[in-house]
Every structure is written in C-alpha cells, then in structure tokens.
Design a protein around this motif. Structure first.
Motif, PDB file in Angstrom:
ATOM      1  N   VAL A 440       0.943  -1.231   0.015  1.00  0.00           N
ATOM      2  CA  VAL A 440      -0.045   0.106   0.026  1.00  0.00           C
ATOM      3  C   VAL A 440       1.153   1.253  -0.056  1.00  0.00           C
ATOM      4  CG1 VAL A 440      -1.615   1.362   1.408  1.00  0.00           C
ATOM      5  CG2 VAL A 440      -1.711  -1.105   1.359  1.00  0.00           C
ATOM      6  N   GLN A 441       0.607   2.205  -0.832  1.00  0.00           N
ATOM      7  CA  GLN A 441       1.177   3.445  -0.712  1.00  0.00           C
ATOM      8  C   GLN A 441      -0.196   4.408  -0.451  1.00  0.00           C
ATOM      9  OE1 GLN A 441       4.052   5.358  -3.355  1.00  0.00           O
ATOM     10  NE2 GLN A 441       2.283   6.862  -3.967  1.00  0.00           N
ATOM     11  N   LEU A 442      -0.017   5.061   0.638  1.00  0.00           N
ATOM     12  CA  LEU A 442      -0.995   5.835   1.008  1.00  0.00           C
ATOM     13  C   LEU A 442      -0.730   7.313   1.285  1.00  0.00           C
ATOM     14  CD1 LEU A 442      -3.859   6.796   2.397  1.00  0.00           C
ATOM     15  CD2 LEU A 442      -3.051   5.426   4.625  1.00  0.00           C
ATOM     16  N   VAL A 443      -1.306   8.282   0.684  1.00  0.00           N
ATOM     17  CA  VAL A 443      -0.810   9.794   0.711  1.00  0.00           C
ATOM     18  C   VAL A 443      -2.122  10.445   1.429  1.00  0.00           C
ATOM     19  CG1 VAL A 443      -0.529  12.030  -0.462  1.00  0.00           C
ATOM     20  CG2 VAL A 443       0.221   9.821  -1.554  1.00  0.00           C
ATOM     21  N   LEU A 444      -1.405  10.863   2.716  1.00  0.00           N
ATOM     22  CA  LEU A 444      -2.463  11.591   3.617  1.00  0.00           C
ATOM     23  C   LEU A 444      -2.326  13.001   3.228  1.00  0.00           C
ATOM     24  CD1 LEU A 444      -1.154   9.347   6.619  1.00  0.00           C
ATOM     25  CD2 LEU A 444      -3.424   9.275   5.386  1.00  0.00           C
ATOM     26  N   GLN A 445      -3.526  13.668   2.820  1.00  0.00           N
ATOM     27  CA  GLN A 445      -3.580  14.971   2.289  1.00  0.00           C
ATOM     28  C   GLN A 445      -4.341  15.880   3.549  1.00  0.00           C
ATOM     29  OE1 GLN A 445      -2.375  16.860  -0.742  1.00  0.00           O
ATOM     30  NE2 GLN A 445      -2.686  18.205   0.901  1.00  0.00           N
ATOM     31  N   ASP A 446      -3.714  16.786   3.785  1.00  0.00           N
ATOM     32  CA  ASP A 446      -4.455  17.647   4.740  1.00  0.00           C
ATOM     33  C   ASP A 446      -5.362  18.595   3.791  1.00  0.00           C
ATOM     34  OD1 ASP A 446      -5.335  19.242   7.163  1.00  0.00           O
ATOM     35  OD2 ASP A 446      -3.817  20.752   6.838  1.00  0.00           O
ATOM     36  N   THR A 447      -6.373  19.151   4.280  1.00  0.00           N
ATOM     37  CA  THR A 447      -7.290  20.055   3.644  1.00  0.00           C
ATOM     38  C   THR A 447      -7.709  21.165   4.328  1.00  0.00           C
ATOM     39  OG1 THR A 447      -9.349  19.170   4.713  1.00  0.00           O
ATOM     40  CG2 THR A 447      -8.424  17.844   2.907  1.00  0.00           C
ATOM     41  N   GLY A 448      -8.094  22.337   3.611  1.00  0.00           N
ATOM     42  CA  GLY A 448      -8.592  23.635   4.529  1.00  0.00           C
ATOM     43  C   GLY A 448      -9.658  23.639   4.806  1.00  0.00           C
ATOM     44  N   MET A 449     -10.624  22.513   5.106  1.00  0.00           N
ATOM     45  CA  MET A 449     -11.919  22.321   5.526  1.00  0.00           C
ATOM     46  C   MET A 449     -11.888  22.820   6.870  1.00  0.00           C
ATOM     47  SD  MET A 449     -13.912  21.015   3.065  1.00  0.00           S
ATOM     48  CE  MET A 449     -14.982  19.950   3.455  1.00  0.00           C
ATOM     49  N   ILE A 450     -12.529  24.044   7.315  1.00  0.00           N
ATOM     50  CA  ILE A 450     -12.715  24.650   8.405  1.00  0.00           C
ATOM     51  C   ILE A 450     -11.165  25.223   8.733  1.00  0.00           C
ATOM     52  CG2 ILE A 450     -13.201  24.569  11.018  1.00  0.00           C
ATOM     53  CD1 ILE A 450     -15.518  23.743   9.197  1.00  0.00           C
ATOM     54  N   ALA A 451     -10.206  24.427   8.657  1.00  0.00           N
ATOM     55  CA  ALA A 451      -8.908  25.071   9.169  1.00  0.00           C
ATOM     56  C   ALA A 451      -7.809  24.177   9.028  1.00  0.00           C
ATOM     57  CB  ALA A 451      -8.850  25.644  10.480  1.00  0.00           C
ATOM     58  N   PRO A 452      -6.703  24.385   8.123  1.00  0.00           N
ATOM     59  CA  PRO A 452      -5.623  23.613   8.082  1.00  0.00           C
ATOM     60  C   PRO A 452      -5.033  23.204   9.466  1.00  0.00           C
ATOM     61  CG  PRO A 452      -4.920  25.514   7.264  1.00  0.00           C
ATOM     62  CD  PRO A 452      -6.330  25.696   7.534  1.00  0.00           C
ATOM     63  N   GLU A 453      -4.782  21.833   9.727  1.00  0.00           N
ATOM     64  CA  GLU A 453      -4.026  21.323  11.099  1.00  0.00           C
ATOM     65  C   GLU A 453      -3.208  20.254  10.506  1.00  0.00           C
ATOM     66  OE1 GLU A 453      -5.804  20.895  15.450  1.00  0.00           O
ATOM     67  OE2 GLU A 453      -7.299  21.421  13.621  1.00  0.00           O
ATOM     68  N   ASN A 454      -2.066  20.170  11.626  1.00  0.00           N
ATOM     69  CA  ASN A 454      -1.088  19.090  11.572  1.00  0.00           C
ATOM     70  C   ASN A 454      -1.782  17.963  12.266  1.00  0.00           C
ATOM     71  OD1 ASN A 454       0.766  17.135  11.765  1.00  0.00           O
ATOM     72  ND2 ASN A 454       2.425  18.868  11.811  1.00  0.00           N
ATOM     73  N   HIS A 455      -2.253  16.771  11.576  1.00  0.00           N
ATOM     74  CA  HIS A 455      -2.836  15.620  12.149  1.00  0.00           C
ATOM     75  C   HIS A 455      -1.776  14.615  12.338  1.00  0.00           C
ATOM     76  CE1 HIS A 455      -6.788  17.264  11.378  1.00  0.00           C
ATOM     77  NE2 HIS A 455      -6.390  18.090  10.210  1.00  0.00           N
ATOM     78  N   PRO A 456      -1.685  13.955  13.737  1.00  0.00           N
ATOM     79  CA  PRO A 456      -1.082  12.866  13.605  1.00  0.00           C
ATOM     80  C   PRO A 456      -1.662  11.707  13.492  1.00  0.00           C
ATOM     81  CG  PRO A 456      -1.451  13.906  15.769  1.00  0.00           C
ATOM     82  CD  PRO A 456      -2.104  14.799  14.746  1.00  0.00           C
ATOM     83  N   ILE A 457      -1.416  10.940  12.574  1.00  0.00           N
ATOM     84  CA  ILE A 457      -2.153   9.593  12.197  1.00  0.00           C
ATOM     85  C   ILE A 457      -1.630   8.490  12.602  1.00  0.00           C
ATOM     86  CG2 ILE A 457      -3.324   8.454  10.105  1.00  0.00           C
ATOM     87  CD1 ILE A 457      -4.604  11.215  10.691  1.00  0.00           C
ATOM     88  N   HIS A 458      -2.485   7.672  13.329  1.00  0.00           N
ATOM     89  CA  HIS A 458      -1.939   6.370  13.824  1.00  0.00           C
ATOM     90  C   HIS A 458      -2.448   5.296  13.123  1.00  0.00           C
ATOM     91  CE1 HIS A 458      -0.403   3.111  16.345  1.00  0.00           C
ATOM     92  NE2 HIS A 458      -1.686   2.886  17.169  1.00  0.00           N
ATOM     93  N   LEU A 459      -1.922   4.263  12.746  1.00  0.00           N
ATOM     94  CA  LEU A 459      -2.178   3.186  12.117  1.00  0.00           C
ATOM     95  C   LEU A 459      -1.924   1.680  12.836  1.00  0.00           C
ATOM     96  CD1 LEU A 459      -3.300   1.403   9.658  1.00  0.00           C
ATOM     97  CD2 LEU A 459      -0.832   1.302   8.600  1.00  0.00           C
ATOM     98  N   HIS A 460      -3.028   1.284  13.363  1.00  0.00           N
ATOM     99  CA  HIS A 460      -2.765   0.097  14.152  1.00  0.00           C
ATOM    100  C   HIS A 460      -2.326  -1.226  13.456  1.00  0.00           C
ATOM    101  CE1 HIS A 460      -5.491   1.409  17.874  1.00  0.00           C
ATOM    102  NE2 HIS A 460      -5.317   2.418  17.158  1.00  0.00           N
ATOM    103  N   GLY A 461      -1.601  -2.188  14.046  1.00  0.00           N
ATOM    104  CA  GLY A 461      -1.291  -3.218  13.270  1.00  0.00           C
ATOM    105  C   GLY A 461       0.086  -3.248  12.454  1.00  0.00           C
ATOM    106  N   PHE A 462       0.433  -2.262  12.085  1.00  0.00           N
ATOM    107  CA  PHE A 462       1.505  -2.131  11.247  1.00  0.00           C
ATOM    108  C   PHE A 462       2.403  -0.929  11.535  1.00  0.00           C
ATOM    109  CE2 PHE A 462      -2.283  -3.453   8.834  1.00  0.00           C
ATOM    110  CZ  PHE A 462      -1.682  -4.879   8.326  1.00  0.00           C
ATOM    111  N   ASN A 463       3.824  -1.126  11.207  1.00  0.00           N
ATOM    112  CA  ASN A 463       4.615   0.014  10.964  1.00  0.00           C
ATOM    113  C   ASN A 463       4.627   0.299   9.574  1.00  0.00           C
ATOM    114  OD1 ASN A 463       5.387  -0.043  13.605  1.00  0.00           O
ATOM    115  ND2 ASN A 463       7.395  -0.572  13.316  1.00  0.00           N
ATOM    116  N   PHE A 464       4.928   1.610   9.231  1.00  0.00           N
ATOM    117  CA  PHE A 464       5.075   1.991   7.736  1.00  0.00           C
ATOM    118  C   PHE A 464       6.331   2.996   7.643  1.00  0.00           C
ATOM    119  CE2 PHE A 464       2.146   4.832  10.319  1.00  0.00           C
ATOM    120  CZ  PHE A 464       2.652   6.046  10.251  1.00  0.00           C
TER     121      PHE A 464
END
Length: 554
Positions: A440-464
């Motif tokens: 899997v290649q996953l691009v996580l794209q922040d958006t300007g919906m309401i306000a842009p923000e730095n989101h720490p995304i956690h994936l269970h079960g895997f390292n990436f």
C-alpha cells in the motif's frame, strides 16, 4: 521451597534485565484515585492507583499477558500502541474495533507476543477520553546479549508527557458533543504526571531528573497527551536521537525534539556540564488557527552535588508556531538501515491511495448553532458500530460494516486552497479491504476544511515507512520522483503537515481489522477515523487466530 522459587522467578520476570523470561505477567486494576494537580484535588481513573500508570517491561520475542480488571463505573479497554499484534488483533484494544469494552466488574487478559520489535512504546485507554489519565510506557529491551546500535547508556529514564484538566475530561467532551462545538483545551501539560511550578499554583512541584557528571542517559520520551503536539527541550544540553516509535534511526543531535500524541522518541543525554540545575520543558506546537493549551510543563535536571540554593538555568521553548523547528526535526529522521536492521521499504505498490484529512460541519437540530463539527477521511465521517468490527469480520456478521471505503476523494478540489461552500460529510462504517501481503502507498492529504491543521495519524497493526512529505496539494506525477525509498523513517504514528501531505508505504502482512485515526482525541471523537480489513493469507501462519474465551461481550 519450590513455591518460593516460583515467586522469585515471577517477580524477576517483571524486570527483564534480571533474567530471561519468555512470558511476562502483569495485572492492571482500573480504579479511581484522588490526586492533586494545579492546587486542586479530583478523582481520576488510574491503573493500579498510579498516574502515569505502571511501565510494562519485556524483551523482544517475549509473550506478554496483562489481566485488566475494571473497578470503575466506565467501560474500559487498553490499547498497546505500536505493538504489531501479529495475528492477535483481539488484543489490540480499541473499543468496538477489535473488542467490546471491559464492562464494570469484568476482566480480560490481553495476550500478545512482541515479534521483531524493541524500543519504547506506550499503552493507553482506547475508549471515550479516558486516556487523559490511563496511560503508561512500554519498554521493550533487545534480546539478552544483543547490544544497542549506539553507546550503552549508564541509565535509562522514562519521560511521559501529558495533559491535565482541572475538570472531569468526560464532562468536557460530553458538553462539547452536546453543544456541537470544540471542547475546552487542557489546563496544563505534564512531565511524568506533574506540570511543575506554574503561576497560579506555585506549591505544585515537578519531576526531578538527577544526573552524574560525565554519564550518559537514555531518555525514553513518550507523548501521551490527548490533543497536542509538543516540543521537548533541556536547557544547555543537546540530545542525540537514536530511535522513534520503537525503530532505530540514524543518530543526530538536536536541542529540541518534536513529538506528536502517540509518538515516542529515544534520545541520549550526556551530562557534560559538570554541575548545576537545568530546566526541562514541554511546550505545545501548533501552526494553525486553533485553540491550544499554552502552558509549558517544566521539570529539573540536577547534577549530583548541586546545592539546593542553586538557581535553575532556564530555557526558552520554541514559539508554539515554530514550523521551521518542527520541520528541521522531522526532516532529520532516517531509518538506521543497517545489515542487522534493514529498511524493508515496499518498492512496488498494489494499492495507490489518497486520503484527504479534514473537518466538516453537519446539521444538528439540538446543537447550539444548529450544526456540529465533525472529522472525516475522504469526506466520510466514521460511525462507531455496536459490536466490534473484528468480531463481525471473523464471524461473518452482516450489516455491521461495508468494505467500500473510497480509495480516493469522491470529489477532487483544491484541497489546500479556498474551502468548498458545502462542508457536509457522509457518514458510515466503511472499511477498505486489503489482500494479505498486498502493498500500500497511502498519501495523507491535509485540507483547508474549517482550518488546515497538523494531524498525527496512527495506524494500528503495522509499522509504515514515511517516504515523502510536502506542502500544498500532492502531485502524483512529480512528487513521487522525490520519494525516499532507501532509508525513510519507520513509524506507527506520523504527522500530516498543516496545509500539506505525507506519503507512507506498508505491506499488509497482518490479517484482521486495523484502525487508523487521528491521534488528536477530539478529532477521533468527531469521526476522523477509518479501518482496514486484511484478509487471511495461506496456511495457519497467515491466518487470524480465533478469539480468546474471555473476550468481552457488548
């Protein structure tokens, strides 16, 4: 005589430096405890009456059994954050994803084996906002006789960063949910449970780290805060970063560490100043127009022999919007990629995904403004099921979830530009299905919906592997040309930069249902979450184990 020997071995197995034990037993009693912080006393939910909770010690390849007994009025579940849980998804912990929660008066034994991992991770409650006080460290030592790939420290110290509310955190989020607005921010940050002296509570002490001149200390730093990324800094000292999220990195020096909720960082501290008392500081990082707790938590580093009257040497934390400091630290992270610890980056991709990360506004007739703030991935606000998704998957229970989560945004737009006029999201319990061993290649794209923000995304079960990062909208034609496929940092939690994107790669070699969500608890509550369902492969070693007999019932 044999009974005494058995007791001694069980005690020694809680401290893996003493003996080699293949199975380590712990008991977590979830209880209420009155504790004083910020000059006020309030009851909080704790494990074994401790805040932060007890540290779980183990070695690579050990099996860990933790019996959790719920003595409080809340349902509870414990997540072993970063443990890969190979074929043991039943022990992962997120409520209604891999298990029903442990109800009051009930218990459950989490049983998992630590395979191919060593370093620092954390455990925390994974239901409601209980992880505000229910958290602790996981220390995984290398196998006996296997050295660290860096100079052996003279001592190791666990440093857990957190947040503190004067009021009941469940009341905070319940009020926000009722109103449809954002919850109140915390009242202070903490270092090992203490905010340090602050202006409105000068009697409140802080954590003290004693050191001896010339010795080296391994700081195992954990961000257990609910909603804020933090800078960590020690006056007058450089830190040598050697590991993040229980994976070794190429060592580099920095006077400031950036660490998001759910992330861990191991850093070597050399006590090379000889004498004195020095401030340790944890302060917030946020580079978007959202409310934040501005309090800096402080502790002290004391050299042996320093007089009690010695003035503490202060340090100035970076400004809360110090994006260049954060970016410099993030860009310095590289996998060790040695013969012993290679970076096995997937070079081919079976699933090329783009997930937009953001907030939205949905109608709410009972809310203050007639609307409710929500979170979403690809415009889908996740709806929690009534039974666990893993049970539904394993027993083939219908009408619990669908496997049609969109792999790309349904409607493309300028994600980091002017926000659309329609801020509504879709709702559903939708999963994305992966075949065993697919890449899997996953691009996580922040958006300007309401306000842009730095989101720490956690994936269970895997390292990436974090293969790329940039500002603005991801360009699928040009940006991959700059991906690092040689020694990208390996993590389980990654920050998506405000107004930018992060690209990760992983192999789906762990069957089960695996949660992915923003580790800002407010955003998870609002629905910024989804899950992958990974099918079994071939043979028993590629097949999800059956559920344990004591698995909690909903």
């Amino acid at each position: 005589m044999m009974a005494w020997i058995k007791v001694l071995v069980m005690v020694a197995c809680l401290f893996p430096a003493l003996v080699e034990c293949r199975v380590r037993h712990y008991k977590f009693n979830v209880v209420m405890r009155n504790t004083t912080r910020l000059c006020s006393t309030k009851p909080i939910v704790t494990v074994n009456g401790r805040f932060p909770g007890p540290t779980v010690y183990a070695r690579e390849d050990d099996t860990v059994l933790v019996k959790v007994v719920n003595h409080v009025k809340h349902n509870i579940s414990i997540h072993w954050h970063g443990i890969r849980q190979l074929r043991t998804g039943w022990a992962d912990g997120p409520a209604y994803i891999t298990q029903c929660p442990i109800q009051p008066g009930q218990s459950f034994v989490y049983n998992f084996t630590i395979t191919g991992q060593r370093g620092t991770l954390l455990w925390h409650a994974h239901i409601l906002w209980l992880r505000a006080t229910v958290y602790g460290a996981i220390v995984i030592l290398p196998k006996l006789g296997v050295p660290y790939p860096f100079p052996t420290p003279n001592r190791e110290v666990v440093v857990v960063l957190g947040e503190w509310w004067k009021s009941d955190v469940e009341a905070v989020i319940n009020e926000a949910t009722k109103s449809g607005l954002a919850p109140n921010v915390s009242d202070a940050h903490t270092i090992n449970g203490h905010p340090g002296p602050i202006s409105n509570c000068l009697s409140q002490g802080g954590f003290n780290l004693p050191v001896e001149p010339g010795k080296t200390y391994l700081l195992r730093i954990i961000n257990a805060a609910l909603n804020e990324e933090l800078f960590f800094k020690i006056a007058g000292h450089q830190l040598t970063v050697v590991e993040v999220d229980a994976t070794y990195v190429k060592p580099f020096k920095s006077d400031t560490i950036l660490i998001a909720p759910g992330q861990t960082t191991n850093a070597l501290l050399t006590a090379d100043l000889g004498t004195g008392r020095y401030m340790v500081a944890a302060s917030p990082f946020v580079d978007s127009p959202v409310p934040v707790d501005n309090m800096t938590a402080t502790a002290t580093l004391d050299y042996s022999g320093t007089l009690s009257t010695t003035t503490t040497r202060l340090t100035t934390p970076p400004p809360k919007n110090a994006t260049p400091v954060a970016t410099t630290f993030t860009n310095s992270l590289r996998s060790l990629n040695s013969n012993q610890f290679p970076a096995k980056v997937p070079l081919t991709v079976d699933h090329n995904l783009l997930f937009t990360i953001g907030l939205g506004v949905n109608p709410c007739s009972t809310c203050v403004n007639g609307s409710r703030l929500v979170g979403d991935i690809n415009n889908v606000t996740f709806v929690m099921p009534k039974i666990s998704l893993l049970q539904a998957h394993f027993f083939k229970i219908s009408n619990v979830f669908t496997d049609d989560f969109p792999g790309n945004p349904i409607i493309a737009y300028n994600y980091t530009g002017t926000q659309p006029t329609n801020l509504r999201t879709m709702k559903g319990t939708r999963l994305y299905r992966l075949a065993y061993n697919s890449t899997v290649q996953l691009v996580l794209q922040d958006t300007g919906m309401i306000a842009p923000e730095n989101h720490p995304i956690h994936l269970h079960g895997f390292n990436f592997f974090v293969v790329g990062r940039g500002l603005g909208n991801f360009n699928p034609k040009t940006d991959p040309m700059n991906f690092n496929l040689v020694d990208p940092v390996e993590r389980n939690t990654v920050g998506v930069p405000s107004g930018g994107w992060t690209a990760i790669r992983f192999k789906a070699d762990n069957p089960g249902v695996w949660f992915m969500h923003c580790h800002l608890e407010v955003h998870t509550t609002w629905g910024l979450k989804m899950a992958f369902v990974v099918d079994n492969g071939e043979g028993p070693n590629e097949t999800l184990l059956p559920p344990p007999r004591d698995l909690p019932k909903c």
